[in-house]
Design a protein around this motif. Structure first.
Motif, PDB file in Angstrom:
ATOM      1  N   ARG A 106      -2.713  -7.795   6.707  1.00 60.41           N
ATOM      2  CA  ARG A 106      -3.287  -8.090   8.024  1.00 60.41           C
ATOM      3  C   ARG A 106      -4.735  -7.649   8.110  1.00 60.41           C
ATOM      4  NH1 ARG A 106      -1.813  -4.131  12.679  1.00 60.41           N
ATOM      5  NH2 ARG A 106      -3.445  -3.017  11.524  1.00 60.41           N
ATOM      6  N   ASP A 107      -4.999  -6.414   7.683  1.00 62.69           N
ATOM      7  CA  ASP A 107      -6.343  -5.852   7.823  1.00 62.69           C
ATOM      8  C   ASP A 107      -7.365  -6.605   6.986  1.00 62.69           C
ATOM      9  OD1 ASP A 107      -5.044  -4.063   9.407  1.00 62.69           O
ATOM     10  OD2 ASP A 107      -5.300  -2.326   8.099  1.00 62.69           O
ATOM     11  N   VAL A 108      -7.002  -6.968   5.748  1.00 63.91           N
ATOM     12  CA  VAL A 108      -7.930  -7.708   4.888  1.00 63.91           C
ATOM     13  C   VAL A 108      -8.236  -9.066   5.510  1.00 63.91           C
ATOM     14  CG1 VAL A 108      -8.252  -8.814   2.637  1.00 63.91           C
ATOM     15  CG2 VAL A 108      -7.226  -6.542   2.765  1.00 63.91           C
ATOM     16  N   ASP A 128     -13.532  -3.700  -0.084  1.00 60.40           N
ATOM     17  CA  ASP A 128     -12.793  -3.042  -1.175  1.00 60.40           C
ATOM     18  C   ASP A 128     -11.935  -1.909  -0.633  1.00 60.40           C
ATOM     19  OD1 ASP A 128     -13.836  -4.706  -3.084  1.00 60.40           O
ATOM     20  OD2 ASP A 128     -15.382  -3.310  -3.779  1.00 60.40           O
ATOM     21  N   SER A 129     -12.508  -1.169   0.307  1.00 63.20           N
ATOM     22  CA  SER A 129     -11.780  -0.055   0.920  1.00 63.20           C
ATOM     23  C   SER A 129     -10.569  -0.553   1.704  1.00 63.20           C
ATOM     24  CB  SER A 129     -12.711   0.735   1.842  1.00 63.20           C
ATOM     25  OG  SER A 129     -12.016   1.742   2.547  1.00 63.20           O
ATOM     26  N   VAL A 130     -10.732  -1.693   2.375  1.00 62.36           N
ATOM     27  CA  VAL A 130      -9.623  -2.264   3.135  1.00 62.36           C
ATOM     28  C   VAL A 130      -8.498  -2.685   2.184  1.00 62.36           C
ATOM     29  CG1 VAL A 130      -8.930  -4.073   4.755  1.00 62.36           C
ATOM     30  CG2 VAL A 130     -11.204  -3.062   4.938  1.00 62.36           C
ATOM     31  N   GLU A 131      -8.878  -3.241   1.043  1.00 60.82           N
ATOM     32  CA  GLU A 131      -7.877  -3.711   0.072  1.00 60.82           C
ATOM     33  C   GLU A 131      -7.147  -2.563  -0.619  1.00 60.82           C
ATOM     34  OE1 GLU A 131      -9.913  -6.310  -2.572  1.00 60.82           O
ATOM     35  OE2 GLU A 131      -9.752  -8.042  -1.241  1.00 60.82           O
ATOM     36  N   THR A 132      -7.890  -1.511  -0.991  1.00 63.56           N
ATOM     37  CA  THR A 132      -7.298  -0.422  -1.783  1.00 63.56           C
ATOM     38  C   THR A 132      -6.825   0.751  -0.941  1.00 63.56           C
ATOM     39  OG1 THR A 132      -9.439   0.681  -2.119  1.00 63.56           O
ATOM     40  CG2 THR A 132      -8.795  -1.027  -3.728  1.00 63.56           C
ATOM     41  N   SER A 188       0.474  -5.912  15.816  1.00 65.07           N
ATOM     42  CA  SER A 188       0.441  -4.462  15.620  1.00 65.07           C
ATOM     43  C   SER A 188       1.657  -4.050  14.810  1.00 65.07           C
ATOM     44  CB  SER A 188       0.457  -3.761  16.978  1.00 65.07           C
ATOM     45  OG  SER A 188       1.717  -3.973  17.603  1.00 65.07           O
ATOM     46  N   LEU A 189       1.742  -2.762  14.491  1.00 61.29           N
ATOM     47  CA  LEU A 189       2.919  -2.244  13.782  1.00 61.29           C
ATOM     48  C   LEU A 189       4.184  -2.357  14.631  1.00 61.29           C
ATOM     49  CD1 LEU A 189       1.432   0.920  12.032  1.00 61.29           C
ATOM     50  CD2 LEU A 189       2.473  -1.048  10.892  1.00 61.29           C
ATOM     51  N   GLN A 190       4.003  -2.529  15.943  1.00 66.65           N
ATOM     52  CA  GLN A 190       5.146  -2.701  16.838  1.00 66.65           C
ATOM     53  C   GLN A 190       5.527  -4.177  16.974  1.00 66.65           C
ATOM     54  OE1 GLN A 190       2.356  -0.724  17.830  1.00 66.65           O
ATOM     55  NE2 GLN A 190       3.490   0.990  16.920  1.00 66.65           N
ATOM     56  N   ASN A 191       4.886  -5.026  16.147  1.00 66.73           N
ATOM     57  CA  ASN A 191       5.146  -6.473  16.150  1.00 66.73           C
ATOM     58  C   ASN A 191       4.836  -7.126  17.501  1.00 66.73           C
ATOM     59  OD1 ASN A 191       5.861  -6.384  13.475  1.00 66.73           O
ATOM     60  ND2 ASN A 191       8.063  -6.274  13.876  1.00 66.73           N
ATOM     61  N   LYS A 192       3.758  -6.631  18.119  1.00 64.68           N
ATOM     62  CA  LYS A 192       3.215  -7.242  19.330  1.00 64.68           C
ATOM     63  C   LYS A 192       1.789  -7.696  19.029  1.00 64.68           C
ATOM     64  CE  LYS A 192       5.818  -4.215  22.456  1.00 64.68           C
ATOM     65  NZ  LYS A 192       5.716  -3.222  23.555  1.00 64.68           N
ATOM     66  N   ARG A 193       1.247  -8.581  19.858  1.00 63.22           N
ATOM     67  CA  ARG A 193      -0.139  -9.010  19.646  1.00 63.22           C
ATOM     68  C   ARG A 193      -1.033  -7.779  19.613  1.00 63.22           C
ATOM     69  NH1 ARG A 193      -2.840 -13.917  20.406  1.00 63.22           N
ATOM     70  NH2 ARG A 193      -1.047 -14.808  21.524  1.00 63.22           N
ATOM     71  N   ILE A 194      -1.877  -7.694  18.601  1.00 60.15           N
ATOM     72  CA  ILE A 194      -2.731  -6.514  18.445  1.00 60.15           C
ATOM     73  C   ILE A 194      -3.750  -6.453  19.575  1.00 60.15           C
ATOM     74  CG2 ILE A 194      -4.542  -7.568  17.001  1.00 60.15           C
ATOM     75  CD1 ILE A 194      -4.356  -4.968  15.262  1.00 60.15           C
ATOM     76  N   SER A 195      -4.119  -5.250  19.985  1.00 57.73           N
ATOM     77  CA  SER A 195      -5.063  -5.064  21.086  1.00 57.73           C
ATOM     78  C   SER A 195      -6.478  -4.895  20.553  1.00 57.73           C
ATOM     79  CB  SER A 195      -4.688  -3.830  21.904  1.00 57.73           C
ATOM     80  OG  SER A 195      -4.871  -2.650  21.129  1.00 57.73           O
ATOM     81  N   ALA A 196      -7.459  -5.102  21.433  1.00 57.63           N
ATOM     82  CA  ALA A 196      -8.857  -4.915  21.062  1.00 57.63           C
ATOM     83  C   ALA A 196      -9.108  -3.464  20.646  1.00 57.63           C
ATOM     84  CB  ALA A 196      -9.765  -5.298  22.223  1.00 57.63           C
ATOM     85  N   LYS A 246      -3.020  10.622   5.616  1.00 64.14           N
ATOM     86  CA  LYS A 246      -2.150  10.156   6.693  1.00 64.14           C
ATOM     87  C   LYS A 246      -2.308   8.653   6.896  1.00 64.14           C
ATOM     88  CE  LYS A 246      -0.811  11.123  11.460  1.00 64.14           C
ATOM     89  NZ  LYS A 246      -1.049  11.940  12.674  1.00 64.14           N
ATOM     90  N   ALA A 247      -3.563   8.182   6.859  1.00 68.81           N
ATOM     91  CA  ALA A 247      -3.824   6.751   7.050  1.00 68.81           C
ATOM     92  C   ALA A 247      -3.290   5.932   5.886  1.00 68.81           C
ATOM     93  CB  ALA A 247      -5.316   6.512   7.232  1.00 68.81           C
ATOM     94  N   GLN A 248      -3.311   6.511   4.694  1.00 71.42           N
ATOM     95  CA  GLN A 248      -2.818   5.799   3.511  1.00 71.42           C
ATOM     96  C   GLN A 248      -1.321   5.515   3.586  1.00 71.42           C
ATOM     97  OE1 GLN A 248      -4.144   8.230   0.247  1.00 71.42           O
ATOM     98  NE2 GLN A 248      -6.113   7.165   0.061  1.00 71.42           N
ATOM     99  N   GLU A 249      -0.596   6.325   4.355  1.00 69.30           N
ATOM    100  CA  GLU A 249       0.848   6.124   4.494  1.00 69.30           C
ATOM    101  C   GLU A 249       1.167   4.778   5.163  1.00 69.30           C
ATOM    102  OE1 GLU A 249       2.431   9.424   6.624  1.00 69.30           O
ATOM    103  OE2 GLU A 249       1.673  10.931   5.209  1.00 69.30           O
ATOM    104  N   PHE A 250       0.277   4.324   6.029  1.00 68.25           N
ATOM    105  CA  PHE A 250       0.496   3.067   6.742  1.00 68.25           C
ATOM    106  C   PHE A 250      -0.225   1.890   6.091  1.00 68.25           C
ATOM    107  CE2 PHE A 250       0.909   6.478   9.857  1.00 68.25           C
ATOM    108  CZ  PHE A 250       2.127   6.162  10.452  1.00 68.25           C
ATOM    109  N   HIS A 251      -1.063   2.187   5.093  1.00 65.27           N
ATOM    110  CA  HIS A 251      -1.937   1.154   4.543  1.00 65.27           C
ATOM    111  C   HIS A 251      -1.175  -0.025   3.961  1.00 65.27           C
ATOM    112  CE1 HIS A 251      -4.637  -0.593   1.390  1.00 65.27           C
ATOM    113  NE2 HIS A 251      -5.385  -0.699   2.465  1.00 65.27           N
ATOM    114  N   GLU A 252      -0.126   0.240   3.217  1.00 62.14           N
ATOM    115  CA  GLU A 252       0.628  -0.852   2.583  1.00 62.14           C
ATOM    116  C   GLU A 252       1.254  -1.779   3.627  1.00 62.14           C
ATOM    117  OE1 GLU A 252       1.063  -2.125  -0.495  1.00 62.14           O
ATOM    118  OE2 GLU A 252      -0.593  -0.785  -0.989  1.00 62.14           O
ATOM    119  N   LYS A 253       1.618  -1.208   4.772  1.00 64.52           N
ATOM    120  CA  LYS A 253       2.249  -2.015   5.825  1.00 64.52           C
ATOM    121  C   LYS A 253       1.254  -2.944   6.514  1.00 64.52           C
ATOM    122  CE  LYS A 253       5.678   1.555   6.945  1.00 64.52           C
ATOM    123  NZ  LYS A 253       6.185   2.453   7.995  1.00 64.52           N
TER     124      LYS A 253
END
Length: 346
Positions: free
Chosen positions: A179-181, A157-161, A258-266, A168-175
């Motif tokens: 992916r995260d869900v 639920d936290s990941v979705e909302t 990632s936000l840089q449009n590269k394969r996300i890292s571990a 600060k983290a909420q600023e990037f959440h919509e972007k």
């Protein structure tokens, strides 16, 4: 070149670089283990042996001013290796940075040294094997840290909302929400490792049959299946992902970016798991591996089949699985203590 080919190349080049810092005879050992180990394992051996030989040069006057040769291994005593094991607890690296090792870290480094010595001793290159006499430190059995059922729901639920995130983290959440869900639902719904997750390509996914092809440890391919609960967010994300142009052509087939449009890292996955978990269960240290433990625990409790859990998690030895879920097994035994009746209640 695919993701795993790139990693293989990176590990191989790093091994070659580190071998130049080790005594020249070490190349024979690495050549001998190549057919039965992964490049990642050999790289770990390189790091471990690099620390050992640095220890000898810094702490043993015999080796301070000389190049270490193969016959010098016979001059290293049981006490030297015991001192090395003590040294591993706290030391400064080549950059004067403080380094500490957990019991598991010390155990791995001593195990590496034992394998190293065993090769030269068994092949008659040296006459003594003091490393074989060293007892590996015992690991304490730890209770499995995992998310409880209600915490899993709160976590997703936290990941979705994003309502439990910092401003600060909420600023990037919509972007990153889709992916995260999708990613965290997949981790919780399949128990795959973070390394397996970040290596998934779009071409590895069969939405119709709810299946994904992954690469396990040792580069073994496996097909894993996911539930309808995972299918929905994964489909939504894939539809969005197909419209993204990657920053690097080599990542064009990567599933999670990632936000840089590269394969996300571990590392990025570890940080986002931590970010969402802090708002839900601040007292538990939740990592991607703990999400794997959550899946394994839930699957075992639902099926009562340790062999199925071992197979789904990709454990080569069921004893590894039994070790992780021993506490659950003990609880089942305790609950079963009154199941067999010696006399009828009448």
């Amino acid at each position: 070149m695919g993701y795993y080919d790139e990693k293989e190349k990176d590990y191989t080049l790093k091994i070659r670089e580190l071998l130049l810092t080790l005594p020249s005879f070490c190349k024979d050992f690495f050549r001998s283990i190549e057919p039965r180990t992964t490049s990642r394992t050999r790289l770990a051996y390189c790091y471990d042996l690099h620390i050992f030989f640095n220890f000898l040069k810094e702490n043993n006057p015999v080796f301070k001013e000389k190049e270490i040769e193969l016959n010098d291994l016979d001059n290293i005593t049981f006490n030297d290796i015991e001192e090395y094991m003590e040294y591993l607890k706290y030391y400064k690296d080549e950059n004067s940075e403080d380094v500490s090792n957990s019991v598991s870290g010390i155990k791995r480094k001593i195990a590496s040294l034992r394998s190293f010595y065993k090769y030269y001793y068994n092949n008659g290159y040296i006459k003594t094997n003091p490393a074989s006499k060293i007892s590996l430190p015992k690991l304490r059995d730890k209770e499995i840290t995992r998310l409880d059922v209600n915490e899993v729901a709160d976590f997703l639920d936290s990941v979705e909302t994003g309502d439990k995130l910092t401003k600060k983290a909420q600023e990037f959440h919509e972007k990153t929400k889709l992916r995260d869900v999708a990613m965290l639902s997949l981790l919780l719904g399949t128990g795959i490792r973070v390394s397996e997750c970040i290596g998934i390509n779009l071409s590895d996914i069969d939405l119709k049959n709810t299946a994904i092809k992954i690469k396990r440890k040792g580069a073994k391919e496996a097909i894993i299946y996911f539930s309808d609960e995972v299918l929905k967010p994964l489909t939504e994300y894939i539809n969005y992902r197909k419209n993204i142009v990657c920053a690097d052509e080599k990542d064009s087939d990567a599933l999670f970016l990632s936000l840089q449009n590269k394969r996300i890292s571990a590392r990025a996955v570890q940080l986002l798991v931590k970010k969402y978990a802090l708002g839900v269960t601040p007292l538990k240290h939740i990592t991607p591996h703990k999400l794997r433990s959550t899946f394994g625990t839930n699957l075992y409790q639902e099926t009562d089949d340790i062999y199925l859990v071992a197979s789904v998690l990709g454990h080569n030895d069921v004893n590894t699985t039994k070790k992780h879920y021993a506490a659950i097994e003990d609880n089942k035994k305790r609950l079963a203590r009154n199941k067999v009746k010696l006399r009828d209640d009448d």
